[in-house]
Design a protein around this motif. Structure first.
Motif, short mmCIF file in Angstrom:
data_model
loop_
_atom_site.label_atom_id
_atom_site.label_comp_id
_atom_site.label_asym_id
_atom_site.label_seq_id
_atom_site.Cartn_x
_atom_site.Cartn_y
_atom_site.Cartn_z
N GLU A 76 -22.26 2.72 -1.26
CA GLU A 76 -20.98 2.85 -0.59
C GLU A 76 -21.12 2.82 0.93
O GLU A 76 -20.25 2.34 1.63
CB GLU A 76 -20.27 4.13 -1.04
N ASN A 77 -22.23 3.34 1.42
CA ASN A 77 -22.42 3.37 2.87
C ASN A 77 -23.03 2.09 3.43
O ASN A 77 -22.97 1.85 4.62
CB ASN A 77 -23.31 4.56 3.27
N ALA A 106 -24.03 6.60 -3.59
CA ALA A 106 -23.56 6.90 -2.23
C ALA A 106 -24.15 5.92 -1.23
O ALA A 106 -23.47 5.47 -0.31
CB ALA A 106 -23.95 8.32 -1.86
N GLU A 136 -11.26 9.11 -6.13
CA GLU A 136 -12.22 9.92 -5.38
C GLU A 136 -12.21 11.36 -5.88
O GLU A 136 -13.25 11.96 -6.12
CB GLU A 136 -11.82 9.88 -3.89
#
Ligand code: ADP
Length: 255
Positions: A98-99, A95, A35
Motif C-alpha cells: 500500500e505504501n 502494508a 478500512e
C-alpha cells in the motif's frame, strides 16, 4: 460523508461537477468502510490466538503437570506463535504494497524468469510444477520483478496447498495478440462460484480450507490483488469446485 450534494437536472458543467463529487464521496465512503472492516478483522485475527495462547499458559501455571502434558501444551503454544508471526509478516507485506507507489520497473524476459521460478518452487516444495510456453520467442515485459515474484510465489503456493499431492500444476506463459499472459493452473479443490470475488478480500478463507486445517491466513490473495493493481496487471480466476483453478495475469503490453 453520507451527505450528498443535491443533483440538479443540469447537463451543464455544474451538473457534471455535482455528479462527479457525489461519485467521489460514494467511493470514499466505501473505502472508509473497507478500512474499518479491515482494522476490526485484523485485530480479531490477532487477538483470538493471543487469548488462546494466554489461556494455555495460565492452565500450565495453575497446577503441576507431567512432562508429557507440558510438552503437548508447549507444542500447541509454539504452533499458535508460528501462525501469528506468519500473519504479522503478511500484514506487513500488505502494508508495504500500500505504501509502495511508483515501483521501479525493469525489463524482464518472461520465459526464462518463469522457467526458473517453476524450478525453484518445485525443488523447495518437493512438488512437480510443469512449465509450458505457448510461444518460442522471448517475451519482454517492463515490470517490478519483486512484485511479480511475490504474486507468483503466492499463486504457486496456493496451487500446491489446495491440490492433492500427486496432481499436476502448470505454470504457463503465452501471448494473447500482442499482450503477454501468465497462468497458474491446478487440478485441486477448486473454489465455489459464490466465493470467486471474496477470495481476494483480506482474511477470507473457504470453509473447507479451515475444516481441513490447511495452514493459511487469508491474506495471500489480498496481497496478490494489490500487487497486480500496482503493476497494472489484470488478475482473473476461473475455477470449478472439485475440478481445479486457473489464476491468470494479463499484462498491459509487451515492451
Ligand atoms: P490462504 O491460502 O492463506 O488461506 P489466500 O488469500 O491465498 O489465503 O486464499 C484465500 C482462500 O482462497 C483460501 O483460503 C482458499 O479457500 C481459496 N483458494 C486460494 N487459492 C486456491 C486454489 N488454488 N485452489 C482452491 N482454493 C483456493
Amino acid at each position: 460523508l453520507n451527505e450528498r450534494v443535491p443533483e440538479p437536472e443540469l447537463e451543464d458543467e455544474i451538473g457534471q461537477l455535482t455528479r462527479s463529487i457525489n461519485d467521489l464521496l460514494g467511493r470514499l465512503e466505501q473505502a472508509m468502510k473497507r478500512e474499518k472492516q479491515f482494522t476490526s478483522d485484523a485485530s480479531h485475527e490477532l487477538r483470538t490466538p493471543l487469548s488462546v495462547l494466554r489461556g494455555t499458559l495460565e492452565v500450565l501455571i495453575r497446577k503441576p503437570r507431567t512432562s508429557g502434558e507440558y510438552e503437548q501444551k508447549i507444542q500447541t503454544a509454539l504452533g499458535t506463535i508460528d501462525r501469528m508471526s506468519a500473519m504479522i509478516d503478511q500484514l506487513l507485506a500488505l502494508a508495504r504494497v500500500e505504501n509502495a507507489k511508483n515501483l521501479v520497473r525493469e525489463e524482464l524476459e518472461l520465459i526464462t524468469f518463469l522457467e526458473e521460478k517453476a524450478d525453484q518452487i518445485s525443488s523447495e516444495q518437493k512438488r512437480k510444477i510443469t512449465f509450458q510456453s505457448q510461444v518460442s520467442l522471448p517475451i519482454y515485459i517492463t515490470t517490478n520483478e519483486k512484485s511479480l515474484e511475490m504474486i507468483l510465489d503466492n499463486l504457486l503456493h496456493n496451487a500446491i496447498k489446495y491440490s492433492p499431492e500427486d496432481s499436476d500444476i502448470f505454470l504457463r506463459v503465452g501471448k494473447s495478440g500482442a499482450f503477454p499472459y501468465i497462468e497458474v493452473a491446478d487440478s485441486g479443490s477448486g473454489i465455489a462460484e459464490a466465493h470467486l470475488e471474496q477470495i481476494f478480500d483480506p482474511f477470507f478463507r473457504e470453509k473447507e480450507a479451515l475444516d481441513q486445517g490447511i495452514p493459511g491466513t487469508g491474506l495471500g490473495l489480498a496481497i496478490v490483488k494489490k500487487l497486480a493493481q500496482e503493476s497494472q496487471i489484470k488478475l482473473s480466476v476461473v475455477s470449478k469446485k472439485d475440478v481445479g483453478s486457473t489464476f491468470r495475469l494479463d499484462f498491459p503490453s509487451q515492451s
